[in-house]
Motif scaffolding. Structure first.
Motif, mmCIF file in Angstrom:
data_model
loop_
_atom_site.group_PDB
_atom_site.id
_atom_site.type_symbol
_atom_site.label_atom_id
_atom_site.label_comp_id
_atom_site.label_asym_id
_atom_site.label_seq_id
_atom_site.Cartn_x
_atom_site.Cartn_y
_atom_site.Cartn_z
ATOM 1 N N LEU A 639 37.544 39.234 33.564
ATOM 2 C CA LEU A 639 37.320 40.605 34.039
ATOM 3 C C LEU A 639 36.959 41.530 32.890
ATOM 4 C CD1 LEU A 639 40.092 41.126 36.745
ATOM 5 C CD2 LEU A 639 37.634 40.887 37.092
ATOM 6 N N ALA A 642 33.476 40.868 32.076
ATOM 7 C CA ALA A 642 32.606 41.386 33.132
ATOM 8 C C ALA A 642 32.392 42.884 32.968
ATOM 9 C CB ALA A 642 33.218 41.082 34.499
ATOM 10 N N HIS A 643 33.443 43.625 32.642
ATOM 11 C CA HIS A 643 33.301 45.063 32.397
ATOM 12 C C HIS A 643 32.329 45.322 31.250
ATOM 13 C CE1 HIS A 643 37.533 45.587 34.289
ATOM 14 N NE2 HIS A 643 36.603 45.828 35.168
ATOM 15 N N LEU A 658 32.680 37.596 36.948
ATOM 16 C CA LEU A 658 33.486 37.940 38.118
ATOM 17 C C LEU A 658 33.804 36.691 38.932
ATOM 18 C CD1 LEU A 658 34.771 39.927 40.111
ATOM 19 C CD2 LEU A 658 32.498 40.260 41.123
ATOM 20 N N ARG A 662 37.570 35.209 39.724
ATOM 21 C CA ARG A 662 38.088 34.912 41.055
ATOM 22 C C ARG A 662 38.499 33.452 41.180
ATOM 23 N NH1 ARG A 662 33.931 38.835 44.483
ATOM 24 N NH2 ARG A 662 35.413 40.578 44.641
ATOM 25 N N GLU A 678 38.822 43.336 40.358
ATOM 26 C CA GLU A 678 37.756 42.488 40.899
ATOM 27 C C GLU A 678 36.826 43.306 41.792
ATOM 28 O OE1 GLU A 678 40.277 38.281 41.157
ATOM 29 O OE2 GLU A 678 39.589 39.282 42.966
ATOM 30 N N VAL A 681 34.551 45.594 39.664
ATOM 31 C CA VAL A 681 33.400 44.903 39.062
ATOM 32 C C VAL A 681 32.386 44.553 40.138
ATOM 33 C CG1 VAL A 681 32.664 42.841 37.823
ATOM 34 C CG2 VAL A 681 34.733 44.032 37.114
ATOM 35 N N ALA A 682 32.869 44.089 41.288
ATOM 36 C CA ALA A 682 31.953 43.718 42.363
ATOM 37 C C ALA A 682 31.120 44.909 42.807
ATOM 38 C CB ALA A 682 32.733 43.149 43.543
#
Length: 941
Positions: A639, A642-643, A658, A662, A678, A681-682
């Motif tokens: 995560l 991902a950020h 992401l 998951r 989550e 990010v999604a």
């Protein structure tokens, strides 16, 4: 190929010249013109028949000298116009003629762009090797440079394996192969290719044969000594070796000299013993022993060490004796020795070694006579012995005691799969007993709950509920207190609220009643975090910091991990990121010191989160990549990455990270601290790909799940991402239907979400401004309010984003009202500040948005007035005093020198430096100076 010293003469040079002729036929022919017959000694195809030695009026020595000279001239001629590299590998296998020609070239080559590279393996060059005189000769030449290529580091082995396997290897496999190969690249390749199923348990037959070739060439006594050393450990002391070998001193010295001369053994660094030069050679020699031979050697080692413990260092005795008796297959002697060694390993916080030893103890348990087991006591060998109504001083040690100790050791060292298998087996054994011990069973259910959660196999509540049922009705005990503490911790993460608070208070009370200090401290950490989440911030942090101080004062290892995971996490939750990073740095050091691998990886994940907030993105990425031990820390790290990918504009990478997060978190243990980030990010990924309807679906799903108490740290960034997506998509036709309902959903959710600290109060204003932007109603005052709230937070990326929006709003208002140049000047300054931060962080979408806005408004980002450029330091938000301090930092001044020059206290100078590092988003003074030079903050007048 290895052809030996009496093989084909000049074979490497013949191969090299043949390749050169094929590559450059015309140039080669011109350089060799008129000398083909003599050069044919190296390259027979140059003429039909090579002259016989001694013909042409020259004797053998003259012919050789002539050949060497012609070869040198040939190479110089071809290298006159181009760079030529002549590489000779495995020089330790070269014939005498090749060595002589190479020596001649090194001494005589003077012209042309020619590089001669020759490699050899030092391990193969023993004291009487014919290459040694040449090496000594070449060392004296100024034109020759010897380069020592060290063995690969662990990271280099990992990169080599990734290339061989075409995939990123598991860290455990890298560790195993690095340890066994000693960083030897050839051994790494052999082991990597032979690895199947993520392990490298066995040597291939071809590699074993290769490793044993030189050993089998040793004299018989030397081979015998090598076999003994192979079983003795990584290093065998000379006195111990002498006792076991049974040779006379002269014979032993001769045998050792032969083994050392052949580069099989080397003296230990301390000079008091011997070890194998390569671990794999030792492994191959050990594997080649006959079963009875191995047992006999280990028995002799054990007997010698028992008779004279001074033969080895005190810190090695227990472990070495345990190993010797275990491999001697004497269970009665081995079990107490292995258990003693496991206690020593635990005292050194070597939990992986402790687990290995305990598994050996469990393996031989059934082979040990009953009278031996009856003499063993839990109090002597276990630390996590669950109370069962028996006196550990008089009760014999049980198999279940070993399983309890091994389960904890496995969890602490990161071997959770093994620990989970042990707990399952222990619970099956307890079920089979005619009168099962409820407290002991509850204790194992608690361990199972921890492991199930960490491995993302479930939420752990079923296991905890079983433990609660087992302790219900029993008087207060250590196990009862631990169950309550675990329930409180579980509730804090899954269902925070009054019930979690009550469970934490009860856990503290029970722990105090039974004197379970570690459990009390752990429960108080939960209680302090819940107090902060409930809004009682000062009291909560007082509790948390008090627990940390007591943990450090007591020296107890148990609560260290929780203290340095929970406290920094709660600090980050209220926006105190710099304080969180300082504590995490300290905690990571303690976790490494105590061998708390699982806790360390959680700390790395939290470290990454706080560094991201501070704008130290490169460090944040590096920290995230170190949080890779188990599923949930890996998920958190994904995560974080991902950020970072979203902020840098790499939507595909963000989506991949992401998906990884998951996968690591799974679906069996939903927690707001995982699910809300989550969804955030999604939403960002969907918005970045123009899928505004999917972004809305993610928002709706998150809101439907709810925002339990304490989750505002995840809720506000999620609402901001949703509001920003709506504002950015306001011109898209597909976004029109449903926009009003989505904006209403965000507003109503925001009204119910608490904002107890400045960071979330700032986000509340920011979300409000984005919602107004989505409705084309945002004013400069709305964005100015958000900027005023964000500016003191020490979050450079957030500040840059809000500055960009304020500049946009100022320019929009200016165009609509036709106001003066002041708004345009202010907007240009804000864009310069935002652009500088975006460029430094690598935030490509923000940097592009700033540049496009400036281009549309026809603003220069190099200064308000091109003839009088703005001081670049202003773009970074530096005060006048901070600019003076930064100028001196750039000049290399210390804090004391800065204080003397500016007439301030050294402590004040230190505070200024810390503030500067935060505003620049850098880690240290050197990086700050480099950034100042790169941005030309202090240009000469």
């Amino acid at each position: 190929m290895e052809i030996g010293a009496d093989g084909l003469p000049f074979a490497p040079f013949s191969t090299a010249l043949r390749a050169l002729r094929q590559k450059l036929p015309a140039e080669f022919a011109a350089a060799a013109a008129g000398q083909e017959e003599e050069l044919a000694r190296l390259l027979p195809e140059l003429c039909d028949a090579a002259p016989l030695p001694g013909t042409g009026g020259r004797n053998g020595e003259e012919a050789t000298a002539r050949l060497f000279e012609l070869t040198a001239r040939l190479l110089e001629a071809i290298a006159a116009e181009r760079t030529v590299v002549l590489a000779l590998e495995d020089l330790h296998w070269a014939d005498a003629s090749t060595r002589h020609l190479l020596s001649y070239l090194f001494r005589t080559l003077r012209h042309g762009r020619l590089v001669v590279l020759a490699s050899y393996r030092a391990d193969d060059v023993h004291r009487r090797h014919p290459l040694r005189p040449l090496l000594a000769e070449l060392d004296r030449l100024r034109t020759v440079r010897r380069v020592e290529l060290g063995r690969f580091t662990r990271d280099e082995v990992g990169r080599q394996m990734a290339g061989i396997l075409a995939a990123e290897p598991e860290p455990k496999l890298v560790d195993d192969i690095f340890e066994r190969s000693d960083g030897n690249a050839f051994f790494v390749e052999e082991l990597a290719v032979a690895s199947h199923g993520g392990s490298c348990a066995n040597l291939t037959d071809s590699l074993r044969d290769l490793l044993l070739v030189r050993v089998e060439e040793l004299p018989e006594d030397a081979q015998r000594v090598a076999r003994i050393v192979a079983e003795g450990g990584s290093t065998v002391e000379y006195d111990l070796l002498a006792e076991v070998a049974g040779l006379s001193e002269d014979d032993l010295i001769d045998a050792l000299r032969a083994a050392v001369g052949a580069n099989i053994l080397i003296p230990s660094p301390g000079g008091d013993g011997y070890r194998f030069r390569h671990s794999l050679v030792r492994e191959a020699v050990g594997d080649d022993l006959l079963p009875g031979e191995r047992s006999r050697i280990n028995r002799r080692f054990a007997a010698a060490l028992e008779a004279d413990p001074s033969l080895v260092a005190a810190d090695q005795r227990a472990t070495r004796l345990a190993s010797y008796w275990y491999h001697a297959h004497d269970a009665a002697k081995a079990l107490p020795a292995v258990l003693n060694a496991s206690v020593e390993a635990r005292r050194r916080h070597a939990y992986a070694e402790q687990l290995r030893l305990l598994e050996r103890a469990m393996e031989i348990w059934d082979e040990v006579p009953d009278d031996v087991c009856l003499r063993l006591r839990p109090v002597d060998y276990t630390e996590v012995y669950p109370p069962c109504g028996c006196d550990p001083e008089t009760t014999p040690l049980r198999y279940l005691d070993l399983m309890a100790e091994a389960a904890v050791a496995g969890r602490l060292c990161g071997e959770r799969e093994r620990a989970l298998k042990i707990t399952k087996r222990a619970l099956r054994l307890l079920e089979e007993e005619p009168d099962p011990d409820a407290l002991r069973a509850a204790w194992f259910w608690v361990q199972r709950s921890r492991l199930v959660q960490t491995l993302a196999r479930g939420d752990g509540w079923k296991e905890l509920a079983t433990a609660q049922d087992l302790v219900r009705g029993h008087p207060p005990s250590v196990v009862h207190a631990e169950v309550l503490a675990m329930v409180a911790g579980w509730s804090m993460l899954h269902e925070p609220g009054p019930e979690a608070f009550a469970a934490a208070e009860q856990a503290v009370e029970y722990a105090r009643m039974v004197g379970a200090r570690d459990i009390e401290l752990t429960a108080r950490l939960t209680l302090g975090g819940l107090m902060v989440d409930a809004g009682d911030i000062d009291a909560g942090f007082t509790e948390l910091y008090d627990v940390r101080e007591q943990v450090l004062a007591s020296g107890s290892v148990g609560p260290v991990g929780r203290a340095y995971i929970n406290l920094p996490s709660v600090l980050e939750g209220v926006g105190r990121s710099r304080e969180a990073v300082e504590l995490l740095d300290e905690g990571i050091g303690l976790a490494q010191r105590y061998g708390l691998l699982e806790s360390e990886h959680w700390m790395w994940a939290n470290h990454s989160e706080s560094l991201y907030a501070l704008g130290r993105w490169q460090e944040a990425a590096a920290s995230a990549r170190r949080a890779g031990l188990s599923a949930k820390p890996r998920g958190g790290a994904c995560l974080r990455l991902a950020h970072l990918a979203l902020a840098r504009g790499d939507i595909a990478e963000a989506a991949r990270r992401l998906a990884d997060a998951r996968k690591h978190f799974g679906t069996h243990d939903p927690m707001p601290q995982n699910s809300l980030p989550e969804h955030r990010v999604a939403i960002g990924v969907a918005a970045g790909e123009g899928r505004i309807l999917d972004a809305r679906a993610e928002l709706a799903q998150a809101v439907a799940a709810g925002f339990p108490p304490g989750t505002q740290r995840y809720g506000w960034p999620l609402l901001l991402a949703a509001a920003t997506a709506e504002a950015d998509a306001r011109a898209l036709p597909v976004a029109g239907p449903g926009r009003t309902e989505t904006l209403h959903l965000i507003r109503t959710t925001a009204k119910a979400l608490p904002a107890p600290v400045p960071v979330w109060q700032a986000y509340e204003l920011w979300v409000r401004a984005e919602l107004l932007r989505a409705e084309n109603r945002a004013t400069p005052d709305d964005w100015l309010a958000a900027l005023t709230a964000v500016a003191p937070l020490e979050r450079p990326y957030d500040l840059a984003r809000v500055r960009h929006r304020l500049a946009e709003s100022l320019l929009t208002a200016n165009a609509a009202a036709g106001s003066g140049a002041a708004d345009r000047d202010r907007a240009a300054e804000l864009l310069r500040q935002a652009g500088t931060v975006a460029e430094h962080l690598g935030a490509r979408p923000l940097a592009e948005a700033v540049a496009q806005l400036a281009q549309r408004a026809r603003l220069s980002l190099t200064g308000v007035d091109p003839t009088e450029p703005l001081d670049p330091a202003e773009a970074l938000g530096l005060t006048s005093r901070e600019r003076d301090v930064l100028r001196l930092v750039t000049a290399g001044r210390t804090n004391r020198q800065i204080a003397e020059e500016l007439f301030i206290a050294p402590k004040t100078a230190s505070v200024h430096v810390s503030n500067i590092l935060g505003k620049l988003g850098v880690a240290g003074r050197g990086e700050a100076a480099a950034l100042a030079h790169r941005l030309q903050l202090f240009r000469a007048p």
